[in-house]
Design a protein around this motif. Structure first.
Motif, PDB file in Angstrom:
ATOM      1  N   THR A  22       0.637  -1.159   0.102  1.00 28.18           N
ATOM      2  CA  THR A  22      -0.232  -0.011  -0.077  1.00 28.18           C
ATOM      3  C   THR A  22       0.701   1.181   0.246  1.00 28.18           C
ATOM      4  O   THR A  22       0.417   2.573  -0.795  1.00 28.18           O
ATOM      5  N   LEU A  23       2.121   1.115   0.952  1.00 27.10           N
ATOM      6  CA  LEU A  23       2.972   2.028   0.784  1.00 27.10           C
ATOM      7  C   LEU A  23       3.050   2.673  -0.918  1.00 27.10           C
ATOM      8  O   LEU A  23       3.471   3.775  -0.919  1.00 27.10           O
ATOM      9  N   ILE A  24       3.080   1.130  -1.218  1.00 25.94           N
ATOM     10  CA  ILE A  24       4.057   1.824  -2.628  1.00 25.94           C
ATOM     11  C   ILE A  24       3.885   2.105  -3.272  1.00 25.94           C
ATOM     12  O   ILE A  24       3.274   3.519  -4.212  1.00 25.94           O
ATOM     13  N   LEU A  25       2.075   2.033  -3.553  1.00 27.40           N
ATOM     14  CA  LEU A  25       1.243   2.027  -4.426  1.00 27.40           C
ATOM     15  C   LEU A  25       0.916   4.047  -3.860  1.00 27.40           C
ATOM     16  O   LEU A  25       0.699   4.301  -4.530  1.00 27.40           O
ATOM     17  N   MET A  26       0.606   4.010  -2.580  1.00 29.86           N
ATOM     18  CA  MET A  26       0.365   6.009  -2.634  1.00 29.86           C
ATOM     19  C   MET A  26       1.572   6.701  -2.956  1.00 29.86           C
ATOM     20  O   MET A  26       1.514   7.745  -3.277  1.00 29.86           O
ATOM     21  N   ALA A  27       2.858   5.819  -3.018  1.00 28.03           N
ATOM     22  CA  ALA A  27       4.533   6.409  -2.459  1.00 28.03           C
ATOM     23  C   ALA A  27       4.043   7.278  -4.940  1.00 28.03           C
ATOM     24  O   ALA A  27       4.323   8.324  -5.237  1.00 28.03           O
ATOM     25  N   VAL A  28       3.774   5.454  -5.130  1.00 26.87           N
ATOM     26  CA  VAL A  28       4.126   5.938  -6.397  1.00 26.87           C
ATOM     27  C   VAL A  28       2.798   7.247  -7.483  1.00 26.87           C
ATOM     28  O   VAL A  28       2.625   7.766  -8.542  1.00 26.87           O
ATOM     29  N   VAL A  29       1.236   7.264  -6.648  1.00 27.57           N
ATOM     30  CA  VAL A  29       0.285   8.097  -7.384  1.00 27.57           C
ATOM     31  C   VAL A  29       0.668   8.771  -7.146  1.00 27.57           C
ATOM     32  O   VAL A  29      -0.298  10.028  -7.737  1.00 27.57           O
ATOM     33  N   VAL A  30       0.675   9.365  -5.215  1.00 26.77           N
ATOM     34  CA  VAL A  30       1.249  11.098  -4.565  1.00 26.77           C
ATOM     35  C   VAL A  30       2.747  11.543  -5.684  1.00 26.77           C
ATOM     36  O   VAL A  30       2.143  12.685  -5.446  1.00 26.77           O
ATOM     37  N   GLU A  31       3.747  10.597  -5.901  1.00 28.38           N
ATOM     38  CA  GLU A  31       4.568  11.806  -6.425  1.00 28.38           C
ATOM     39  C   GLU A  31       4.589  11.761  -7.794  1.00 28.38           C
ATOM     40  O   GLU A  31       5.071  11.119  -8.806  1.00 28.38           O
ATOM     41  N   PRO A  32       4.511  13.057  -8.131  1.00 25.03           N
ATOM     42  CA  PRO A  32       4.496  12.680 -10.012  1.00 25.03           C
ATOM     43  C   PRO A  32       6.175  12.761 -10.598  1.00 25.03           C
ATOM     44  O   PRO A  32       6.106  12.463 -11.835  1.00 25.03           O
TER      45      PRO A  32
ATOM     46  N   LEU B  12       7.529   9.792  -9.639  1.00 25.54           N
ATOM     47  CA  LEU B  12       7.638   8.547 -10.346  1.00 25.54           C
ATOM     48  C   LEU B  12       6.551   8.185 -11.516  1.00 25.54           C
ATOM     49  O   LEU B  12       5.980   7.155 -11.376  1.00 25.54           O
ATOM     50  N   HIS B  13       5.880   9.090 -11.658  1.00 25.67           N
ATOM     51  CA  HIS B  13       4.807   8.958 -12.912  1.00 25.67           C
ATOM     52  C   HIS B  13       5.561   8.543 -14.180  1.00 25.67           C
ATOM     53  O   HIS B  13       5.827   9.187 -15.274  1.00 25.67           O
ATOM     54  N   LYS B  14       6.272   7.222 -13.911  1.00 25.41           N
ATOM     55  CA  LYS B  14       6.883   7.093 -15.318  1.00 25.41           C
ATOM     56  C   LYS B  14       6.639   5.287 -15.637  1.00 25.41           C
ATOM     57  O   LYS B  14       6.037   4.466 -14.405  1.00 25.41           O
ATOM     58  N   PRO B  15       6.968   4.662 -16.969  1.00 25.15           N
ATOM     59  CA  PRO B  15       5.972   3.279 -17.131  1.00 25.15           C
ATOM     60  C   PRO B  15       6.905   2.619 -15.622  1.00 25.15           C
ATOM     61  O   PRO B  15       6.775   1.476 -15.982  1.00 25.15           O
ATOM     62  N   MET B  16       7.688   2.603 -15.261  1.00 20.18           N
ATOM     63  CA  MET B  16       8.700   1.550 -14.743  1.00 20.18           C
ATOM     64  C   MET B  16       7.815   1.535 -14.120  1.00 20.18           C
ATOM     65  O   MET B  16       7.607   0.471 -13.181  1.00 20.18           O
ATOM     66  N   TYR B  17       7.599   2.695 -13.243  1.00 22.24           N
ATOM     67  CA  TYR B  17       6.603   2.406 -11.926  1.00 22.24           C
ATOM     68  C   TYR B  17       5.508   2.332 -12.289  1.00 22.24           C
ATOM     69  O   TYR B  17       4.480   1.776 -10.867  1.00 22.24           O
ATOM     70  N   PHE B  18       4.851   2.449 -12.982  1.00 26.18           N
ATOM     71  CA  PHE B  18       3.618   2.575 -13.411  1.00 26.18           C
ATOM     72  C   PHE B  18       3.755   0.660 -13.292  1.00 26.18           C
ATOM     73  O   PHE B  18       2.213  -0.200 -12.623  1.00 26.18           O
ATOM     74  N   PHE B  19       4.465  -0.066 -13.747  1.00 28.28           N
ATOM     75  CA  PHE B  19       4.228  -1.530 -14.153  1.00 28.28           C
ATOM     76  C   PHE B  19       4.716  -1.801 -12.230  1.00 28.28           C
ATOM     77  O   PHE B  19       4.052  -2.844 -11.812  1.00 28.28           O
TER      78      PHE B  19
ATOM     79  N   VAL C 222       7.693 -10.154 -17.194  1.00 23.45           N
ATOM     80  CA  VAL C 222       8.136  -9.833 -18.084  1.00 23.45           C
ATOM     81  C   VAL C 222       7.710  -8.543 -19.678  1.00 23.45           C
ATOM     82  O   VAL C 222       8.592  -7.681 -19.289  1.00 23.45           O
ATOM     83  N   VAL C 223       6.933  -7.556 -18.589  1.00 29.68           N
ATOM     84  CA  VAL C 223       6.656  -6.612 -19.205  1.00 29.68           C
ATOM     85  C   VAL C 223       7.560  -5.650 -18.634  1.00 29.68           C
ATOM     86  O   VAL C 223       8.166  -5.100 -18.945  1.00 29.68           O
ATOM     87  N   MET C 224       7.796  -5.705 -17.502  1.00 26.95           N
ATOM     88  CA  MET C 224       9.279  -4.315 -16.325  1.00 26.95           C
ATOM     89  C   MET C 224      10.126  -5.030 -17.276  1.00 26.95           C
ATOM     90  O   MET C 224      10.935  -4.311 -17.507  1.00 26.95           O
ATOM     91  N   ALA C 225      10.696  -6.054 -16.822  1.00 25.93           N
ATOM     92  CA  ALA C 225      11.750  -6.734 -18.003  1.00 25.93           C
ATOM     93  C   ALA C 225      11.678  -6.059 -19.872  1.00 25.93           C
ATOM     94  O   ALA C 225      12.964  -5.560 -19.721  1.00 25.93           O
ATOM     95  N   TYR C 226      10.939  -6.311 -20.250  1.00 27.48           N
ATOM     96  CA  TYR C 226      10.372  -5.838 -21.912  1.00 27.48           C
ATOM     97  C   TYR C 226      11.336  -3.707 -21.433  1.00 27.48           C
ATOM     98  O   TYR C 226      11.786  -3.479 -22.709  1.00 27.48           O
ATOM     99  N   ASP C 227      10.158  -2.632 -20.545  1.00 25.78           N
ATOM    100  CA  ASP C 227      10.524  -2.439 -20.467  1.00 25.78           C
ATOM    101  C   ASP C 227      12.275  -1.835 -20.203  1.00 25.78           C
ATOM    102  O   ASP C 227      12.968  -0.964 -20.533  1.00 25.78           O
ATOM    103  N   ARG C 228      12.819  -2.452 -19.010  1.00 25.71           N
ATOM    104  CA  ARG C 228      13.760  -2.616 -18.556  1.00 25.71           C
ATOM    105  C   ARG C 228      14.371  -2.429 -20.174  1.00 25.71           C
ATOM    106  O   ARG C 228      16.014  -1.341 -20.401  1.00 25.71           O
TER     107      ARG C 228
END
Length: 315
Positions: free
Chosen positions: A48-58, A60-67, A121-127
């Motif tokens: 939940t902390l990770i979800l909140m951090a990625v949603v609240v912190e601008p 972290l609005h990147k593909p890597m953190y979306f996944f 797998v999608v995260m590996a493709y992103d990297r």
């Protein structure tokens, strides 16, 4: 299906009895309840902390953190499918479950397992795109593409277990089916049937290969390309920076497939039944509890965002 007899019972909707851990004394049920409760609360809090951090912190609005938030949501759903029933079993001695509820639990457990493999797998493709094709990254990894990749992972995983669930529901059981497990695992439910288990065991093995071996192969292929690209970077600092962007994901992949290997070896090895059950339980809990730790301890951006949230004045 025509009614069939099985030890004096007719084919229909049986009552499921979850045996739990067979040799575990009743005196240890309460300690086991508190251990699983602690793990469950840590999983909920960390993800939940990770979800909140990625949603609240601008930042972290990147593909890597979306996944990453997809992975965190999966971990919460994955454990919520099984752990509450285990807590009820150890605290209240609540061993019974209806057949439809058991099938639903089995289906969701398999679906979320598949989803996690595909999201990795999608995260590996992103990297791969970020390191091997950095100039094309903004073009390839658009919000629409990211949403489509995540939706494909979820949808495929929701569809894959359906044949196994349908076939399992058509098997013949006693009026009370004793499941040698803490939750409705596919193989444990099949083994409780009076029908021939060979086709179902083979189907379960084929699905496991599709959702385990194939995603692992794709992840390894991505990292083979990443490694080749990183080795071509001339500066040591550049190589270190490239590797650091992959380290968290690599650890998560390692944890995920290590837990699968533990569960698989527990089933295949000539070990007591308790080891089989605990191997599967470890698989259900190990990855969701370690993923938040890996991303908060090794990722400076996520760590900073969580620290910012935790330090905010409640007023």
């Amino acid at each position: 299906m025509e009614a069939m007899t099985c030890n004096g019972s007719v084919d229909g909707s049986p009552i499921i009895y979850l045996v739990g851990i067979p040799s575990l004394p009743k005196s240890l049920f309460l300690p086991m309840f508190f251990i699983f409760l602690l793990f469950y609360l840590l999983i909920l809090m960390g993800n939940t902390l990770i979800l909140m951090a990625v949603v609240v912190e601008p930042s972290l609005h990147k593909p890597m953190y979306f996944f990453l938030i997809n992975l965190s949501a999966l971990d919460i759903l994955f454990t919520t499918t099984t752990v509450p029933k285990m807590l009820s079993l150890f605290l209240l001695g609540d061993h019974f479950l209806s057949f439809p509820a058991c099938l639903l639990q089995m289906y969701l457990f398999q679906s979320f397992t598949c989803s996690e493999a595909f999201i990795l797998v999608v995260m590996a493709y992103d990297r791969y795109v970020a390191i091997c094709r950095p100039l094309h990254y903004p073009v390839h990894m658009t919000p629409q593409t990211n949403a489509a990749l995540a939706a494909s992972a979820w949808l495929t995983a929701l569809l894959l277990p359906i044949p196994a669930v349908v076939k399992t529901s058509q098997m013949v059981y006693d009026s009370i089916a004793y499941i040698q497990h803490c939750f409705c695992d596919h193989l444990a439910l099949v083994q409780a049937s009076c029908s021939d288990t060979t086709p179902q065991t083979l189907m379960g093995f084929c699905i496991a290969m599709v959702v385990s071996f194939l995603p692992l192969l794709l992840v390894l292929l991505s990292y083979a390309h990443i490694l080749a690209s990183v080795l071509r970077i001339s500066s040591r600092e550049g190589r270190s920076k490239a590797f650091s962007t992959c380290s968290s994901h690599l650890l998560v992949v390692g944890t995920y497939y290590s837990s699968i290997a533990i569960a698989y070896m527990a089933y295949r090895a000539d070990l007591p039944l308790d080891f089989h059950i605990m191997g599967n339980v470890a698989y259900a809990i190990l990855t969701p509890i370690l993923n938040p730790l890996i991303y908060t301890l090794r990722n400076k951006d996520v760590k900073a965002a969580i620290a910012k949230i935790m330090s905010q004045d409640p007023v």
